[in-house]
Design a protein around this motif. Structure first.
Motif, PDB file in Angstrom:
ATOM      1  N   ARG A   1     131.815 -91.200 -84.875  1.00  0.00           N
ATOM      2  CA  ARG A   1     131.259 -90.852 -83.561  1.00  0.00           C
ATOM      3  C   ARG A   1     130.149 -89.810 -83.696  1.00  0.00           C
ATOM      4  NH1 ARG A   1     135.878 -88.489 -80.715  1.00  0.00           N
ATOM      5  NH2 ARG A   1     134.554 -88.412 -78.884  1.00  0.00           N
ATOM      6  N   VAL A   2     130.357 -88.843 -84.583  1.00  0.00           N
ATOM      7  CA  VAL A   2     129.343 -87.796 -84.757  1.00  0.00           C
ATOM      8  C   VAL A   2     128.051 -88.407 -85.313  1.00  0.00           C
ATOM      9  CG1 VAL A   2     128.743 -85.725 -86.074  1.00  0.00           C
ATOM     10  CG2 VAL A   2     131.016 -85.930 -85.052  1.00  0.00           C
ATOM     11  N   HIS A   3     128.191 -89.272 -86.323  1.00  0.00           N
ATOM     12  CA  HIS A   3     126.988 -89.863 -86.926  1.00  0.00           C
ATOM     13  C   HIS A   3     126.287 -90.800 -85.953  1.00  0.00           C
ATOM     14  CE1 HIS A   3     128.713 -89.036 -91.205  1.00  0.00           C
ATOM     15  NE2 HIS A   3     128.206 -87.960 -90.616  1.00  0.00           N
ATOM     16  N   ARG A   4     127.079 -91.479 -85.144  1.00  0.00           N
ATOM     17  CA  ARG A   4     126.473 -92.348 -84.121  1.00  0.00           C
ATOM     18  C   ARG A   4     125.734 -91.503 -83.079  1.00  0.00           C
ATOM     19  NH1 ARG A   4     123.797 -94.094 -81.210  1.00  0.00           N
ATOM     20  NH2 ARG A   4     124.069 -95.629 -79.552  1.00  0.00           N
ATOM     21  N   ALA A   5     126.358 -90.382 -82.685  1.00  0.00           N
ATOM     22  CA  ALA A   5     125.728 -89.501 -81.691  1.00  0.00           C
ATOM     23  C   ALA A   5     124.411 -88.931 -82.229  1.00  0.00           C
ATOM     24  CB  ALA A   5     126.689 -88.381 -81.315  1.00  0.00           C
ATOM     25  N   LEU A   6     124.386 -88.629 -83.512  1.00  0.00           N
ATOM     26  CA  LEU A   6     123.153 -88.097 -84.111  1.00  0.00           C
ATOM     27  C   LEU A   6     121.985 -89.066 -83.970  1.00  0.00           C
ATOM     28  CD1 LEU A   6     124.499 -86.472 -87.385  1.00  0.00           C
ATOM     29  CD2 LEU A   6     123.089 -85.313 -85.689  1.00  0.00           C
TER      30      LEU A   6
ATOM     31  N   LEU B   1     132.589 -80.243 -90.102  1.00  0.00           N
ATOM     32  CA  LEU B   1     133.699 -81.040 -90.638  1.00  0.00           C
ATOM     33  C   LEU B   1     133.234 -82.383 -91.207  1.00  0.00           C
ATOM     34  CD1 LEU B   1     136.926 -81.324 -90.686  1.00  0.00           C
ATOM     35  CD2 LEU B   1     136.613 -82.635 -88.587  1.00  0.00           C
ATOM     36  N   THR B   2     132.336 -83.049 -90.502  1.00  0.00           N
ATOM     37  CA  THR B   2     132.012 -84.433 -90.883  1.00  0.00           C
ATOM     38  C   THR B   2     130.984 -84.524 -92.003  1.00  0.00           C
ATOM     39  OG1 THR B   2     130.346 -84.536 -89.162  1.00  0.00           O
ATOM     40  CG2 THR B   2     132.501 -85.422 -88.628  1.00  0.00           C
ATOM     41  N   GLY B   3     130.129 -83.529 -92.118  1.00  0.00           N
ATOM     42  CA  GLY B   3     129.106 -83.618 -93.165  1.00  0.00           C
ATOM     43  C   GLY B   3     127.977 -84.540 -92.758  1.00  0.00           C
ATOM     44  N   PRO B   4     126.986 -84.665 -93.624  1.00  0.00           N
ATOM     45  CA  PRO B   4     125.781 -85.421 -93.237  1.00  0.00           C
ATOM     46  C   PRO B   4     126.025 -86.926 -93.235  1.00  0.00           C
ATOM     47  CG  PRO B   4     125.625 -84.715 -95.511  1.00  0.00           C
ATOM     48  CD  PRO B   4     126.881 -84.106 -94.967  1.00  0.00           C
ATOM     49  N   PRO B   5     125.267 -87.647 -92.421  1.00  0.00           N
ATOM     50  CA  PRO B   5     125.327 -89.119 -92.526  1.00  0.00           C
ATOM     51  C   PRO B   5     124.728 -89.558 -93.858  1.00  0.00           C
ATOM     52  CG  PRO B   5     123.702 -88.444 -90.874  1.00  0.00           C
ATOM     53  CD  PRO B   5     124.312 -87.198 -91.423  1.00  0.00           C
ATOM     54  N   PRO B   6     125.107 -90.734 -94.352  1.00  0.00           N
ATOM     55  CA  PRO B   6     124.622 -91.136 -95.675  1.00  0.00           C
ATOM     56  C   PRO B   6     123.139 -91.474 -95.674  1.00  0.00           C
ATOM     57  CG  PRO B   6     125.790 -92.936 -94.631  1.00  0.00           C
ATOM     58  CD  PRO B   6     125.943 -91.764 -93.722  1.00  0.00           C
ATOM     59  N   GLN B   7     122.532 -91.298 -96.830  1.00  0.00           N
ATOM     60  CA  GLN B   7     121.152 -91.764 -97.020  1.00  0.00           C
ATOM     61  C   GLN B   7     121.185 -93.280 -97.175  1.00  0.00           C
ATOM     62  OE1 GLN B   7     118.194 -89.902 -97.175  1.00  0.00           O
ATOM     63  NE2 GLN B   7     119.564 -88.384 -96.289  1.00  0.00           N
ATOM     64  N   LEU B   8     120.205 -93.944 -96.622  1.00  0.00           N
ATOM     65  CA  LEU B   8     120.169 -95.407 -96.717  1.00  0.00           C
ATOM     66  C   LEU B   8     119.300 -95.826 -97.901  1.00  0.00           C
ATOM     67  CD1 LEU B   8     119.661 -96.400 -92.976  1.00  0.00           C
ATOM     68  CD2 LEU B   8     121.792 -96.046 -94.210  1.00  0.00           C
TER      69      LEU B   8
END
Lengths: 207, 201
Positions: B141-146, A32-39
């Motif tokens: 929360r998901v990205h922080r957990a990662l 659902l959330t997809g990948p975190p952004p590239q910095l």
């Protein structure tokens, strides 16, 4: 269309039902959330000195505009005082204006440093107005130094530059008694490979 | 009189109030308390834990890379300014940080609408029930957990979920036996679930 990983392929079929359900929820959240952004390199590098000053760049721009207005007022006051002082023959009472020019390190930079008359407590307020110094890499800063007997004697404060094209105006102070022959320079402070900081003079007095 | 040329480290030394070393597994709440005491090391650690969630939130809200990066910078400046207001007894740090970030985004959106943007940085630091259901907060929360996962486990998750690779392809890519990839993936999912259950105290 994005390929969603097969949950059964990821976890196999040997998990207890409750654990399987827990991991399935996590799997669904990741999908659902997809990948975190590239910095970007700038963001990746870490917090900036500006953040540690608790200032955003927008606030800094607003502050710079206010400071510029304050400097204009100060310069007008200085001019008035200078004229009055010359009439009365009391130069020391109205302060001193030092012009600084860029060294080979920053040939197009210019600055004016207004040294206020020393207060009764021995503080020596000053106002620096600079234009043309380049923005430094993260962690770098400029420092105003009192020079005595040809050596960097004491720091009067530091400042940052956000753009070569943007003028910077900062208030500084030197808690030292002035002596004949004292002058000021601006240095660039930068970390060396061995972890120590080094100072390079970027602005020096024109006279 | 000696001249202190080591300006930055001198400033760091002066800024530190709590001289105890930071434990490597310090919680976000502990880091935030230290940031409130002007601890640069804690701020740096907190930054690296949260920069991706903050930037991700900014990109979703602002839909513009440059504005999102600026908003992320403003968020961390606001964290530095406001960390002393954080009270660990009132709740974990993640929702507090989310509220700070959300307010920075709102401020940015107001600036885009060219309305005065002098609203306080922290209109509210208490996420509402609606916030908890907000997909942005879930992603936060998901990205922080990662960020909590060891690199080798995060790697298999990233390749499987966003690299669009099958488990066999992940194994080939990482030169690992397929069984190792499967074990790591399962372990990573379990760890993420545990972190999410624990709400990042």
């Amino acid at each position: 269309m994005r390929r969603v990983p097969d949950f059964d392929e990821l976890v196999g079929d040997s998990l207890p039902p409750d654990e399987r359900e827990r991991l399935q929820r996590m799997h669904d959240l990741l999908v659902l959330t997809g990948p975190p952004p590239q910095l970007s390199p700038r963001t990746e590098a870490g917090p900036t000195l500006l953040m540690r000053l608790g200032r955003s760049r927008r606030q800094l721009r607003r502050g710079a505009a206010l400071l510029a207005a304050a400097v204009a007022t100060l310069l007008l006051a200085f001019l008035g005082g200078f004229i009055a002082g010359h009439r009365g023959g009391n130069e020391r009472a109205v302060g001193q204006l030092i012009r600084l020019a860029g060294t080979r390190e920053a040939p197009t930079a210019l600055a004016a440093l207004w040294i206020a008359p020393s207060g009764s407590a021995g503080n020596w307020p000053m106002q620096l107005f600079e234009r043309g110094l380049p923005q430094l890499p993260q962690g770098g800063l400029y420092e105003v130094y009192l020079v005595r007997k040809g050596r960097l004697y004491a720091s009067c404060g530091s400042f940052l530059v956000t753009s070569r094209a943007r003028a910077v105006s900062v208030s500084l102070n030197a808690p030292y008694r002035p002596r004949r022959g004292d002058t000021w320079v601006v240095t660039r402070e930068h970390a060396q490979r061995d972890g120590h900081d080094a100072s390079t003079i970027v602005l020096h007095p024109t006279t | 009189m000696a001249v202190a040329l080591d300006t930055w480290s001198g400033w760091r030394a002066l800024s530190r109030r709590d001289e105890r070393p930071l434990p490597p597994d310090a919680t976000d709440g502990e880091l935030l308390v230290r940031v409130g005491q002007r601890d640069c090391e804690a701020f740096e650690l907190l930054y690296h834990r949260y920069v991706r969630p903050v930037l991700g939130l900014a990109l979703r809200r602002l839909r513009d890379r440059q504005r999102a990066e600026d908003a992320a910078q403003e968020t961390f400046a606001a964290v530095w300014r406001s960390a002393a207001n954080y009270r660990p007894e009132r709740g974990p740090a993640a929702p507090w940080l989310y509220a700070v970030a959300r307010n920075a985004m709102i401020d940015r959106l107001r600036a885009r609408a060219e309305t005065p943007s002098d609203a306080p940085d922290l209109a509210s630091t208490e996420p509402s029930p609606a916030d908890h259901a907000d997909p942005s907060f879930v992603a936060w929360r998901v990205h922080r957990a990662l960020e909590e996962l060891p690199d080798r486990e995060r790697e298999v998750i990233e390749l499987a979920y966003w690299g669009e690779l099958s488990q066999r392809e992940v194994a080939e890519q990482l030169h690992l036996p397929l069984s190792t990839v499967k074990t790591r993936t399962r372990t990573a999912l379990a760890q993420l679930a545990a972190i999410m259950d624990g709400e990042l105290a």
